[in-house]
Design a protein around this motif. Sequence first.
Motif, PDB file in Angstrom:
ATOM      1  N   ASN A   1     125.235  55.351  94.538  1.00  0.00           N
ATOM      2  CA  ASN A   1     124.783  54.022  95.495  1.00  0.00           C
ATOM      3  C   ASN A   1     123.612  53.579  93.871  1.00  0.00           C
ATOM      4  OD1 ASN A   1     123.565  51.430  95.728  1.00  0.00           O
ATOM      5  ND2 ASN A   1     122.178  52.299  97.149  1.00  0.00           N
ATOM      6  N   THR A   2     124.214  52.009  93.088  1.00  0.00           N
ATOM      7  CA  THR A   2     123.970  51.401  91.508  1.00  0.00           C
ATOM      8  C   THR A   2     122.978  50.503  91.804  1.00  0.00           C
ATOM      9  OG1 THR A   2     125.619  50.202  91.208  1.00  0.00           O
ATOM     10  CG2 THR A   2     126.036  52.448  90.404  1.00  0.00           C
ATOM     11  N   GLY A   3     122.833  50.386  93.164  1.00  0.00           N
ATOM     12  CA  GLY A   3     121.921  49.052  92.909  1.00  0.00           C
ATOM     13  C   GLY A   3     122.330  47.816  93.702  1.00  0.00           C
ATOM     14  N   LYS A   4     124.078  47.906  92.462  1.00  0.00           N
ATOM     15  CA  LYS A   4     125.393  46.842  92.099  1.00  0.00           C
ATOM     16  C   LYS A   4     126.473  46.934  93.380  1.00  0.00           C
ATOM     17  CE  LYS A   4     127.554  44.002  89.673  1.00  0.00           C
ATOM     18  NZ  LYS A   4     128.853  44.861  87.651  1.00  0.00           N
ATOM     19  N   TYR A   5     126.522  45.440  94.331  1.00  0.00           N
ATOM     20  CA  TYR A   5     126.411  45.823  95.891  1.00  0.00           C
ATOM     21  C   TYR A   5     126.225  46.691  97.028  1.00  0.00           C
ATOM     22  CZ  TYR A   5     130.155  43.534  92.249  1.00  0.00           C
ATOM     23  OH  TYR A   5     130.466  42.529  91.440  1.00  0.00           O
ATOM     24  N   SER A   6     125.351  46.943  96.699  1.00  0.00           N
ATOM     25  CA  SER A   6     124.714  48.313  97.788  1.00  0.00           C
ATOM     26  C   SER A   6     125.117  47.551  99.309  1.00  0.00           C
ATOM     27  CB  SER A   6     123.547  47.706  97.229  1.00  0.00           C
ATOM     28  OG  SER A   6     122.914  48.563  96.107  1.00  0.00           O
ATOM     29  N   THR A   7     125.106  46.378  99.148  1.00  0.00           N
ATOM     30  CA  THR A   7     125.887  45.914 100.996  1.00  0.00           C
ATOM     31  C   THR A   7     126.565  45.613 101.290  1.00  0.00           C
ATOM     32  OG1 THR A   7     125.682  43.285 100.436  1.00  0.00           O
ATOM     33  CG2 THR A   7     123.609  44.744 100.972  1.00  0.00           C
ATOM     34  N   GLU A   8     127.403  46.340  99.938  1.00  0.00           N
ATOM     35  CA  GLU A   8     129.267  46.265 100.256  1.00  0.00           C
ATOM     36  C   GLU A   8     130.069  47.409 100.350  1.00  0.00           C
ATOM     37  OE1 GLU A   8     130.181  43.934  97.254  1.00  0.00           O
ATOM     38  OE2 GLU A   8     130.219  41.709  97.984  1.00  0.00           O
ATOM     39  N   LEU A   9     129.329  49.001 100.309  1.00  0.00           N
ATOM     40  CA  LEU A   9     130.241  50.035 100.232  1.00  0.00           C
ATOM     41  C   LEU A   9     130.083  50.413 101.012  1.00  0.00           C
ATOM     42  CD1 LEU A   9     126.236  52.493  98.355  1.00  0.00           C
ATOM     43  CD2 LEU A   9     128.391  51.015  97.246  1.00  0.00           C
ATOM     44  N   PHE A  10     131.571  51.530 100.953  1.00  0.00           N
ATOM     45  CA  PHE A  10     132.453  52.132 101.463  1.00  0.00           C
ATOM     46  C   PHE A  10     132.769  53.645 101.004  1.00  0.00           C
ATOM     47  CE2 PHE A  10     136.310  51.126  99.392  1.00  0.00           C
ATOM     48  CZ  PHE A  10     136.915  51.037  99.465  1.00  0.00           C
ATOM     49  N   VAL A  11     132.978  54.345 101.428  1.00  0.00           N
ATOM     50  CA  VAL A  11     133.994  55.753 100.621  1.00  0.00           C
ATOM     51  C   VAL A  11     134.978  55.337 100.665  1.00  0.00           C
ATOM     52  CG1 VAL A  11     134.387  58.391 101.800  1.00  0.00           C
ATOM     53  CG2 VAL A  11     132.628  57.277 102.796  1.00  0.00           C
ATOM     54  N   GLY A  12     135.308  55.136  99.520  1.00  0.00           N
ATOM     55  CA  GLY A  12     136.779  55.148  98.244  1.00  0.00           C
ATOM     56  C   GLY A  12     138.049  55.889  99.202  1.00  0.00           C
ATOM     57  N   TYR A  13     138.603  55.853  98.015  1.00  0.00           N
ATOM     58  CA  TYR A  13     139.885  56.649  98.231  1.00  0.00           C
ATOM     59  C   TYR A  13     140.205  57.985  97.304  1.00  0.00           C
ATOM     60  CZ  TYR A  13     142.835  53.056 101.416  1.00  0.00           C
ATOM     61  OH  TYR A  13     142.391  52.855 102.683  1.00  0.00           O
ATOM     62  N   GLY A  14     139.187  57.633  96.373  1.00  0.00           N
ATOM     63  CA  GLY A  14     139.417  58.455  94.885  1.00  0.00           C
ATOM     64  C   GLY A  14     140.218  57.905  94.527  1.00  0.00           C
ATOM     65  N   ILE A  15     139.697  58.364  93.001  1.00  0.00           N
ATOM     66  CA  ILE A  15     141.188  57.793  91.790  1.00  0.00           C
ATOM     67  C   ILE A  15     141.372  59.366  90.802  1.00  0.00           C
ATOM     68  CG2 ILE A  15     140.530  56.620  89.161  1.00  0.00           C
ATOM     69  CD1 ILE A  15     137.903  55.997  90.663  1.00  0.00           C
ATOM     70  N   PRO A  16     142.524  59.361  90.918  1.00  0.00           N
ATOM     71  CA  PRO A  16     143.633  60.297  90.431  1.00  0.00           C
ATOM     72  C   PRO A  16     142.898  60.345  88.808  1.00  0.00           C
ATOM     73  CG  PRO A  16     145.050  58.409  90.974  1.00  0.00           C
ATOM     74  CD  PRO A  16     143.463  57.820  91.461  1.00  0.00           C
ATOM     75  N   ALA A  17     143.381  61.653  88.224  1.00  0.00           N
ATOM     76  CA  ALA A  17     142.591  62.224  87.065  1.00  0.00           C
ATOM     77  C   ALA A  17     143.612  61.228  86.269  1.00  0.00           C
ATOM     78  CB  ALA A  17     143.106  63.590  86.773  1.00  0.00           C
ATOM     79  N   GLU A  18     144.776  61.165  86.484  1.00  0.00           N
ATOM     80  CA  GLU A  18     144.860  59.839  84.934  1.00  0.00           C
ATOM     81  C   GLU A  18     144.659  58.637  84.506  1.00  0.00           C
ATOM     82  OE1 GLU A  18     148.186  59.519  88.636  1.00  0.00           O
ATOM     83  OE2 GLU A  18     146.953  61.217  87.715  1.00  0.00           O
ATOM     84  N   PHE A  19     144.211  57.750  85.740  1.00  0.00           N
ATOM     85  CA  PHE A  19     143.663  56.619  85.332  1.00  0.00           C
ATOM     86  C   PHE A  19     141.705  56.723  84.877  1.00  0.00           C
ATOM     87  CE2 PHE A  19     144.736  53.376  89.392  1.00  0.00           C
ATOM     88  CZ  PHE A  19     145.375  53.867  89.499  1.00  0.00           C
ATOM     89  N   TYR A  20     141.600  58.168  84.703  1.00  0.00           N
ATOM     90  CA  TYR A  20     140.389  57.904  83.993  1.00  0.00           C
ATOM     91  C   TYR A  20     140.701  58.619  82.191  1.00  0.00           C
ATOM     92  CZ  TYR A  20     137.117  59.145  87.700  1.00  0.00           C
ATOM     93  OH  TYR A  20     135.962  58.589  88.072  1.00  0.00           O
ATOM     94  N   GLU A  21     142.071  59.008  82.456  1.00  0.00           N
ATOM     95  CA  GLU A  21     142.651  59.997  81.238  1.00  0.00           C
ATOM     96  C   GLU A  21     142.709  58.855  80.364  1.00  0.00           C
ATOM     97  OE1 GLU A  21     145.504  62.363  82.350  1.00  0.00           O
ATOM     98  OE2 GLU A  21     144.021  63.758  82.492  1.00  0.00           O
ATOM     99  N   ILE A  22     144.142  57.505  81.489  1.00  0.00           N
ATOM    100  CA  ILE A  22     144.325  55.520  80.477  1.00  0.00           C
ATOM    101  C   ILE A  22     143.147  55.458  79.653  1.00  0.00           C
ATOM    102  CG2 ILE A  22     145.246  53.934  81.385  1.00  0.00           C
ATOM    103  CD1 ILE A  22     147.380  55.328  83.059  1.00  0.00           C
ATOM    104  N   ALA A  23     141.893  55.185  80.817  1.00  0.00           N
ATOM    105  CA  ALA A  23     140.409  54.253  80.810  1.00  0.00           C
ATOM    106  C   ALA A  23     139.844  54.906  79.305  1.00  0.00           C
ATOM    107  CB  ALA A  23     139.642  54.576  82.020  1.00  0.00           C
ATOM    108  N   ALA A  24     140.222  56.207  79.576  1.00  0.00           N
ATOM    109  CA  ALA A  24     139.500  57.127  77.934  1.00  0.00           C
ATOM    110  C   ALA A  24     140.589  56.700  76.698  1.00  0.00           C
ATOM    111  CB  ALA A  24     139.331  57.932  77.888  1.00  0.00           C
ATOM    112  N   ARG A  25     141.930  56.900  77.343  1.00  0.00           N
ATOM    113  CA  ARG A  25     142.525  56.506  76.236  1.00  0.00           C
ATOM    114  C   ARG A  25     142.720  55.135  75.603  1.00  0.00           C
ATOM    115  NH1 ARG A  25     148.843  55.942  76.057  1.00  0.00           N
ATOM    116  NH2 ARG A  25     149.510  55.841  74.431  1.00  0.00           N
TER     117      ARG A  25
END
Length: 373
Positions: free
Chosen positions: A271-295
């Motif tokens: 919880n970051t304090g932002k959008y706190s009233t809209e939180l849900f348990v997400g599907y998760g993020i694949p490893a390759e998404f992190y790698e693409i963002a880093a690249r």
Amino acid sequence: MNIYKLLTKGLGSRVNARVTGGPDDAQYSFKLHRHDETIAASESGSSRSWDTPPMDSGKYHFTCTVQTSSSREVISSLPFDFGINKQALKPRALKARPVHQPPASFHSLLYWESRKAFNHRENSAWLLDEKLNAYTFAERLGLQTPALELQSFSYNQIPLERNTVVKPLTGVMSQGVFLITSDAIIDLVNNQKIATFGDLRHSMKTLVENGTIKEDRWIRERLILDDKNVDQPARDIKFYTFYGQPLLALETARIPKVQRCWYDNYSNLINTGKYSTELFVGYGIPAEFYEIAARISKNIPAPFVRVDLLASPDGAVVNEITPKPGGAHLFAASIDKSLGNHLVSADARLRTDLISGKTFDHFKSVQNRPANI
């Protein structure tokens, strides 16, 4: 007795362990433990770091055996959480500090980064805030984009057709983004349906006339469908990246209602304090998404950019790159401080690379593309 340290760094769906202070002639073998059970281990070798395979949620720690010709020592990391839902924990606030030692503030530093870039936007990450430039940049990195054509239109000239997205050339907080599905037209920011194409053009005109959208320049994109719910628009995954290091991610599902899930770089739900009233348990993020963002981030001469990806059945699709995301002032004080510290560190790494002669060729190639129509 030598003084070694075993440090950890979250990489999204995995974690890096690294030994500091170890000798060059040593052999290092790492083990990953969940509670008292050994989950994974590396082969013995000269590398002082090791990336884990993908991990399940739980409480972990590392050990590393440092073997030299004359000694053998086993060191341990501090325990850490991975993949745990911490949304119910409210983010910590800052304690008061002396005026002469102000904490780093992500929100404040973003403002000053913007001020520095104001007079030379073509030499800064603001170049990629224009979506057609971002798509050109992503394509030159070999990544998927939703672009139909690298061209902008006025509101009364843009072609309108089903299974597309219409959005302003520049903009924030999803203002002016319209999804045209096979059976509906949806104003994304208000989550409201629009009856006809004529009503859509009127809405676009109104946004320009009232100043919500600064320029009458619009683009079209393919409507990307979701990898989990193939009859719905794709979830977007926004990465807060600090010169090659994605450290905060936001997963957003918008249909039938807006739901959001924040992740730290250890895949913990927070919880970051932002959008706190809209939180849900997400599907998760694949490893390759992190790698693409880093690249993407590592190829931009800026200490911070937010990289937005769409989760499609064919993998990540680059949706947006921006140096100043909206709503940064909404983070809790502790999150604002943490991101601010990361921005300062990223700026130092970037300066080192620039002094060492890094050229950022992909970014420079976008500087030379023809002006948008």
